[in-house]
Structures are given as structure tokens and as C-alpha cells.
Design a protein around this motif. Structure first.
Motif, PDB file in Angstrom:
ATOM      1  N   GLU A 446       9.961  -5.427  23.290  1.00  0.00           N
ATOM      2  CA  GLU A 446      10.634  -4.816  22.139  1.00  0.00           C
ATOM      3  C   GLU A 446      11.722  -5.766  21.653  1.00  0.00           C
ATOM      4  O   GLU A 446      12.732  -5.955  22.335  1.00  0.00           O
ATOM      5  CB  GLU A 446      11.249  -3.464  22.519  1.00  0.00           C
ATOM      6  N   TRP A 447      11.505  -6.355  20.472  1.00  0.00           N
ATOM      7  CA  TRP A 447      12.498  -7.240  19.881  1.00  0.00           C
ATOM      8  C   TRP A 447      12.706  -6.870  18.407  1.00  0.00           C
ATOM      9  O   TRP A 447      11.741  -6.701  17.657  1.00  0.00           O
ATOM     10  CB  TRP A 447      12.065  -8.712  19.955  1.00  0.00           C
ATOM     11  N   ASP A 448      13.934  -6.727  18.024  1.00  0.00           N
ATOM     12  CA  ASP A 448      14.284  -6.500  16.616  1.00  0.00           C
ATOM     13  C   ASP A 448      14.817  -7.818  16.068  1.00  0.00           C
ATOM     14  O   ASP A 448      15.904  -8.268  16.433  1.00  0.00           O
ATOM     15  CB  ASP A 448      15.349  -5.402  16.503  1.00  0.00           C
ATOM     16  N   LEU A 449      14.058  -8.444  15.182  1.00  0.00           N
ATOM     17  CA  LEU A 449      14.415  -9.765  14.655  1.00  0.00           C
ATOM     18  C   LEU A 449      14.900  -9.703  13.211  1.00  0.00           C
ATOM     19  O   LEU A 449      14.905 -10.720  12.515  1.00  0.00           O
ATOM     20  CB  LEU A 449      13.208 -10.711  14.759  1.00  0.00           C
ATOM     21  N   THR A 450      15.339  -8.532  12.768  1.00  0.00           N
ATOM     22  CA  THR A 450      15.739  -8.404  11.358  1.00  0.00           C
ATOM     23  C   THR A 450      16.969  -9.240  11.029  1.00  0.00           C
ATOM     24  O   THR A 450      17.169  -9.602   9.876  1.00  0.00           O
ATOM     25  CB  THR A 450      16.005  -6.928  11.002  1.00  0.00           C
ATOM     26  N   GLU A 451      17.826  -9.529  12.004  1.00  0.00           N
ATOM     27  CA  GLU A 451      19.041 -10.294  11.738  1.00  0.00           C
ATOM     28  C   GLU A 451      18.865 -11.783  12.008  1.00  0.00           C
ATOM     29  O   GLU A 451      19.842 -12.539  12.000  1.00  0.00           O
ATOM     30  CB  GLU A 451      20.197  -9.760  12.591  1.00  0.00           C
ATOM     31  N   PHE A 452      17.617 -12.223  12.208  1.00  0.00           N
ATOM     32  CA  PHE A 452      17.373 -13.607  12.586  1.00  0.00           C
ATOM     33  C   PHE A 452      16.549 -14.317  11.512  1.00  0.00           C
ATOM     34  O   PHE A 452      15.814 -13.685  10.750  1.00  0.00           O
ATOM     35  CB  PHE A 452      16.659 -13.670  13.936  1.00  0.00           C
ATOM     36  N   SER A 453      16.699 -15.644  11.471  1.00  0.00           N
ATOM     37  CA  SER A 453      16.025 -16.409  10.418  1.00  0.00           C
ATOM     38  C   SER A 453      15.006 -17.412  10.940  1.00  0.00           C
ATOM     39  O   SER A 453      14.074 -17.774  10.232  1.00  0.00           O
ATOM     40  CB  SER A 453      17.066 -17.153   9.567  1.00  0.00           C
ATOM     41  N   THR A 454      15.168 -17.886  12.168  1.00  0.00           N
ATOM     42  CA  THR A 454      14.249 -18.897  12.690  1.00  0.00           C
ATOM     43  C   THR A 454      13.841 -18.566  14.117  1.00  0.00           C
ATOM     44  O   THR A 454      14.541 -17.869  14.857  1.00  0.00           O
ATOM     45  CB  THR A 454      14.878 -20.306  12.682  1.00  0.00           C
ATOM     46  N   ILE A 455      12.682 -19.101  14.499  1.00  0.00           N
ATOM     47  CA  ILE A 455      12.206 -19.088  15.876  1.00  0.00           C
ATOM     48  C   ILE A 455      12.194 -20.543  16.347  1.00  0.00           C
ATOM     49  O   ILE A 455      11.662 -21.425  15.669  1.00  0.00           O
ATOM     50  CB  ILE A 455      10.787 -18.506  15.989  1.00  0.00           C
ATOM     51  N   THR A 456      12.805 -20.791  17.500  1.00  0.00           N
ATOM     52  CA  THR A 456      12.794 -22.147  18.052  1.00  0.00           C
ATOM     53  C   THR A 456      12.292 -22.107  19.489  1.00  0.00           C
ATOM     54  O   THR A 456      12.479 -21.121  20.208  1.00  0.00           O
ATOM     55  CB  THR A 456      14.194 -22.790  18.015  1.00  0.00           C
ATOM     56  N   PRO A 521      10.615  -6.247   6.600  1.00  0.00           N
ATOM     57  CA  PRO A 521      11.705  -5.870   7.510  1.00  0.00           C
ATOM     58  C   PRO A 521      11.238  -4.925   8.617  1.00  0.00           C
ATOM     59  O   PRO A 521      11.710  -5.020   9.758  1.00  0.00           O
ATOM     60  CB  PRO A 521      12.712  -5.198   6.575  1.00  0.00           C
ATOM     61  N   ALA A 522      10.301  -4.023   8.290  1.00  0.00           N
ATOM     62  CA  ALA A 522       9.785  -3.116   9.320  1.00  0.00           C
ATOM     63  C   ALA A 522       9.013  -3.885  10.388  1.00  0.00           C
ATOM     64  O   ALA A 522       9.073  -3.538  11.579  1.00  0.00           O
ATOM     65  CB  ALA A 522       8.892  -2.060   8.671  1.00  0.00           C
ATOM     66  N   ASP A 523       8.278  -4.918   9.982  1.00  0.00           N
ATOM     67  CA  ASP A 523       7.568  -5.754  10.959  1.00  0.00           C
ATOM     68  C   ASP A 523       8.558  -6.481  11.866  1.00  0.00           C
ATOM     69  O   ASP A 523       8.392  -6.525  13.090  1.00  0.00           O
ATOM     70  CB  ASP A 523       6.682  -6.780  10.245  1.00  0.00           C
ATOM     71  N   LEU A 524       9.589  -7.059  11.267  1.00  0.00           N
ATOM     72  CA  LEU A 524      10.568  -7.812  12.051  1.00  0.00           C
ATOM     73  C   LEU A 524      11.294  -6.915  13.045  1.00  0.00           C
ATOM     74  O   LEU A 524      11.709  -7.374  14.120  1.00  0.00           O
ATOM     75  CB  LEU A 524      11.578  -8.475  11.115  1.00  0.00           C
ATOM     76  N   ALA A 525      11.445  -5.641  12.698  1.00  0.00           N
ATOM     77  CA  ALA A 525      12.143  -4.711  13.581  1.00  0.00           C
ATOM     78  C   ALA A 525      11.266  -4.213  14.718  1.00  0.00           C
ATOM     79  O   ALA A 525      11.756  -3.521  15.620  1.00  0.00           O
ATOM     80  CB  ALA A 525      12.655  -3.517  12.777  1.00  0.00           C
TER      81      ALA A 525
END
Length: 554
Positions: A446-456, A521-525
């Protein structure tokens, strides 16, 4: 000889003017409010500090009386000792030219409780000397104790909370600490000998420590009250250091200097450091300052442990791309960066890593400053907004003592039939080009990535197995429960060199599903897994590929 003086209070003036008794004419203030200097005399202005940034004075300090005593060894003066009262902590005193010693004594209920001493004040004929920042030090000796009364609001999730204090003017004093956790432990009273104390509160939540430091003056028989509140940020991976809000924010108060803000260089406070003419940006208020070389402003009453953060970001808008700014931390040029904007009159976000700012170990921040290094001959204001510290969300560190203990959530479609643990990291021998399954990954998270911009992350290919240079890979994110759930992939990438960790950065705004749809946004959350797959098979073999340090970044 001790001089008897007459104290003449001027109606409407904030100072008490002390005149020599031998003067034949009453002193009259100039219309401009300046103090005329009588012929053959000089003037000394005194002002006692009773409120200041990062400083807590005792309750009842408004009841202090202040007496100033001037003494000199000069044989050329008629009177070698002059005494004057300070009204409201202020006075302007007319004296003969000489070198004077000044002792200002604080008196409460007839008892001396504090004093300040100013030595070797050389006053010339017609000269005006100003001492506007006089701090009265508590008298120690055999004086009875005063008290520090503290109340600290602590977040429920705090794992550590302590109050530290040490007497600044007693070199033999050792630091003391109070544990603020536990029932009613966050409130209390400590009896202390009179003196100036450095008091700091540090709170730790989720491995992050923040705090506040101030000077507390303790006077005999009086209480000094500390009332601080700490709250958890609603953006745990972005710590807002300054939002510059004028209403309800941490920037503006009725007296900005009382909140620890300062300015220097050219310009007046209202002109160079005003929120009234600020410009709204992203729902907050940017502070503006003039284009003037050496114009600077900052804040000194903060304490943040940013050791778990990786960068500092802020927004800037400049009248010209030729303007050169500096951002500095801890009043130290070792922690300073210089920069300019790319485009004039446009908001731009600037980002500097802790290494770029000069930090190599722990990152403790106690003040910040912005400086105009070169104004570029541009007219008009510049704006600064929203200073933040940012840290990544560690999705996987792949250490054998870390996330890999939860091995059931990992999967691999590999030449080996499973993943392996080599170099203390997760690896697999990837084969085929099926972006839906062939590869390695993790599910049921379970990860909410709505506040993030990149994956490294970092990848490594082992030349001792099957080389993979020339092959293309894709990194993807699963959304929703495992099964036929949507899978979004970032742009494909290649590994150019064998036996070298390659750092990969992917923009979340470019992740697409099989139909070309971007993540909502729903996907990122609702991210539930990740996967690393082979996109092309140019090398024609089952390459051994490692992945490490997978994280999301604000």
C-alpha cells in the motif's frame, strides 16, 4: 563628587531627559524629535530590552524600575557620578565630555535583581552615543531562586521528547534535561538560580527530530513561562520550513522581529521585507525584497534535524535573470549556494541537495538567509516562497536485514525460476520480453504516491553471468488488488555499462497503461506493487539484473 540631578520629563516624549542642576534654562526638544546637545556637553541614549526574538523574559518584567549610574575617573569634569532613572526602560542623559562607566540596575520592590555594565564609553563634546539593545543580566550571588514554568504540546506519535537547559553565564554549569514523555510530564516547574539559560526542546516522530531553542532569563523570585506546541506535518515527506503566509502561517506576526526574522543591507524593513506587497503563489504569500546588492533577510529562531532529508527546495521569482541570489544556512558560508533564475518574472522552483549545500554528515538547521549577491542592474522586487526540506519514500531498500525479510510478497519470472539474493540485494536472471510477467517485483503493498513526482532506483548487470548492455528495460507500478489490475509503466531505459550501478529516474507523469492512459490521482493513491521487466532482448540471453534503492521523491 556625586552629582545631584534634576529629571525633566518631556510631555509626549518616550525618553526621560536628565539635565544638570546647574543649567539655567529648561531643555526643549527639537521639533523633529531629535535631542539637541547643549554647548560643551554630550548625550548618551539608553534603551533596555524587555522583549526580543528567541528570548523569554520573566512574568512581571514590566514592573521593573531601572536606575542608570554614570561614573568617570576624569579630573576634567565637575561631577564624577551622575544617577538617572529610566522611564519605560529608556533615557537620554546629558553629560560632560569624558570616558564613562555606565551601570544600569533593575529594581523590583526595592531590591536589585539585575544589572548591565557598559565600560569605557568615550563621550566627546557635541556627540550623541546610543545604546539601544541593553540586556539586563540577572544578579546571581546569593539571590534566591526563580523558576522556569514550561508547557510543551507533544504529538501523540512522538518517540522521544526532551527539554534541555544550561546556564549561559556560568561556565561551570552542566546541561540538564527533562524527559517530556509520560503522564503530565510535558508540564512542570523547575527552580533555577538567577541567570540567562539556553533552553531547547527536541521532539522525535518517525525518526525525524525537530525542535526550538530560546534564551530564558531567570530572576530571583520570578517565574519565566515557556509555552510551546509541536504538531506533525500533514506532508511527512515534505517538511515546510517557511510558508510565508500572512494569516495563520508561520511568517507574519504583528512584530516580525519577535518571530526571529531579520533583514539587512539596503532598504527599509517595510520596503524590503513586507508581506503587504507580497504576491500570492500556490495559496501562500511570497515575501518580496528589493533588487539591491547585499539586501538580505532570514530567520534565526528555528531548529530542525534534517539528517533524514535529501534536499532543500523553494520557489523564486526575479525581476531579471541577471540577478544573482545566495541561499545560506546556519550563518555559515560553507553551507551556501548561489543561483539565478532562468526566466524573468516567472515562478521557478529551485532544488539543492544537502551535499550541494555543503553538508556531509548530520544536518542541523538553526537559521536561514536569502541574499542578493548581484542585483544585475534590475529594478523592481524579487519574490521567495515556500522553503521546504524533502525526503524520499523508501519503497524498497532490498537489504537482507530490511524489506527482504517479507519475501513472500516478492515474485520473479526468471531463468533461475525465482529471485536470488546477491551483493546483499535482490536480483534475477531475466529472460523474454513479456512486460506483463517476465521480471521481478513485489505485490500486496500500500503506497500513496500522490505527493510524489519521480521514481528513482539503481540497476546493476553482472558481466560474469549474461551481459545485458543494449537491452531495454521497463519499470512499472501495479494499481489495486493483484490479478488483472492496471499496470502502468514508465519510459524504457537501457543499461550502458556492466558491473556498474546505474541510477535511473522516471517521471510519474509519464507512466502509462497498455492503452496509453496516464495515471490518475486515484491511481497514484492506490499503488500496490512494483515490477522491473525486460522490454527488448537484443543480447539474446537471460541477463542477470539487480535492483536497489527504490524510492519515490516529492
Amino acid at each position: 563628587m556625586k552629582k545631584i540631578v534634576t529629571v525633566l520629563k518631556i510631555a509626549g516624549a518616550c525618553a526621560v531627559i536628565v539635565m544638570m542642576a546647574a543649567c539655567s534654562a529648561a531643555f526643549q526638544p527639537a521639533a523633529s524629535g531629535e535631542i539637541p546637545v547643549p554647548a560643551g556637553k554630550g548625550v548618551i541614549n539608553l534603551s533596555v530590552v524587555t522583549s526580543a526574538a528567541r528570548t523569554i523574559f520573566p512574568d512581571g518584567i514590566e514592573g521593573f524600575d531601572y536606575i542608570a549610574t554614570f561614573t568617570t575617573d576624569s579630573a576634567d569634569v565637575v561631577e564624577d557620578e551622575v544617577t538617572a532613572s529610566l522611564s519605560g526602560g529608556k533615557a537620554a542623559v546629558v553629560l560632560e565630555p569624558a570616558t564613562w562607566k555606565i551601570v544600569i540596575t533593575a529594581v523590583l520592590d526595592g531590591e536589585d535583581v539585575g544589572e548591565a555594565v557598559i565600560e569605557n564609553v568615550a563621550l566627546g563634546e557635541g556627540e550623541v552615543k546610543k545604546f539601544n539593545d541593553i540586556y539586563i543580566q540577572p544578579i546571581r550571588g546569593d539571590a534566591e531562586d526563580g523558576a522556569l514554568v514550561y508547557s510543551v504540546t507533544i504529538p501523540e506519535d512522538a518517540t522521544d521528547a526532551k527539554l534541555y537547559y544550561i546556564c549561559e553565564d556560568d561556565g561551570s554549569a552542566t546541561g540538564e534535561e527533562i524527559d517530556l514523555l509520560g503522564a503530565d510530564a510535558n508540564e512542570g516547574t523547575v527552580k533555577l538560580s538567577p541567570g540567562a539559560y539556553l533552553v531547547r526542546v527536541l521532539i522525535t516522530v518517525d525518526g525525524i527530530t525537530a525542535g526550538k531553542t530560546e534564551i530564558v532569563y531567570i530572576y530571583t523570585g520570578l517565574k519565566s513561562t515557556l509555552n510551546w506546541s509541536f504538531v506533525i506535518s500533514n506532508e511527512p515527506y515534505r517538511l515546510v520550513i517557511e510558508d510565508f503566509e500572512t494569516g495563520g502561517g508561520n511568517f507574519w506576526s504583528e512584530d516580525s522581529s519577535a518571530a526571529g526574522y531579520w533583514h539587512g543591507g539596503s532598504g527599509e524593513w517595510d520596503a524590503g521585507f513586507s508581506t503587504g506587497d507580497g504576491e500570492a503563489h500556490n495559496g501562500v504569500q511570497g515575501v518580496w525584497f528589493n533588487n539591491a546588492t547585499d539586501m538580505s533577510f532570514g530567520r534565526t529562531d528555528i531548529y530542525y534535524d534534517l539528517s533524514n532529508y535529501t534536499k532543500i527546495t523553494f520557489w523564486v521569482k526575479a525581476k531579471s535573470a541577471d540577478v544573482v541570489f545566495a541561499f545560506r544556512l546556519n550563518d555559515d558560508d560553507d553551507y551556501k549556494v548561489e543561483f539565478s533564475v532562468d526566466t524573468a518574472d516567472t515562478w521557478e522552483q529551485k532544488s539543492f541537495t544537502m551535499e550541494e549545500l555543503g553538508f556531509t554528515g548530520d544536518v542541523i538547521i538553526e537559521d536561514w538567509a536569502f541574499i542578493v549577491v548581484n542585483d544585475g542592474d534590475a529594478d523592481g522586487p524579487n519574490f521567495i516562497d515556500y522553503i521546504c526540506a524533502e525526503r524520499p519514500l523508501i519503497i524498497d531498500d532490498f537489504s537482507l536485514t530490511g524489506h527482504l525479510n517479507d519475501a513472500d510478497s516478492y515474485w520473479a519470472e526468471s531463468w533461475w525460476g525465482d529471485f536470488a539474493e546477491r551483493l546483499d540485494r535482490l536480483c534475477a536472471s531475466l529472460m523474454g520480453t513479456d512486460t506483463g510477467s517476465a521480471g521481478i517485483g513485489r505485490i500486496d503493498q500500500e503506497w500513496d504516491l500522490t505527493e510524489f513526482s519521480t521514481i528513482t532506483f539503481s540497476v546493476f548487470t553482472d558481466s560474469e553471468d549474461n551481459p545485458a548492455t543494449g537491452d531495454k528495460y521497463k519499470f512499472g507500478l501495479d494499481v489495486g488488488p493483484d490479478g488483472d489490475n492496471p499496470k502502468f509503466f514508465g519510459p524504457s531505459f537501457t543499461v550502458e555499462d556492466e558491473d556498474v550501478w546505474a541510477d535511473i529516474s522516471l517521471n510519474l507523469a509519464e507512466f502509462k497503461d497498455g492503452d496509453g492512459n496516464l495515471m490518475t490521482p486515484a491511481d497514484l493513491a492506490n499503488v500496490t506493487g512494483w515490477r522491473l521487466v525486460r522490454d527488448t532482448w537484443d543480447a539474446g540471453n537471460a541477463a542477470c539484473v539487480y535492483i536497489s534503492n527504490l524510492q519515490a521523491n516529492p
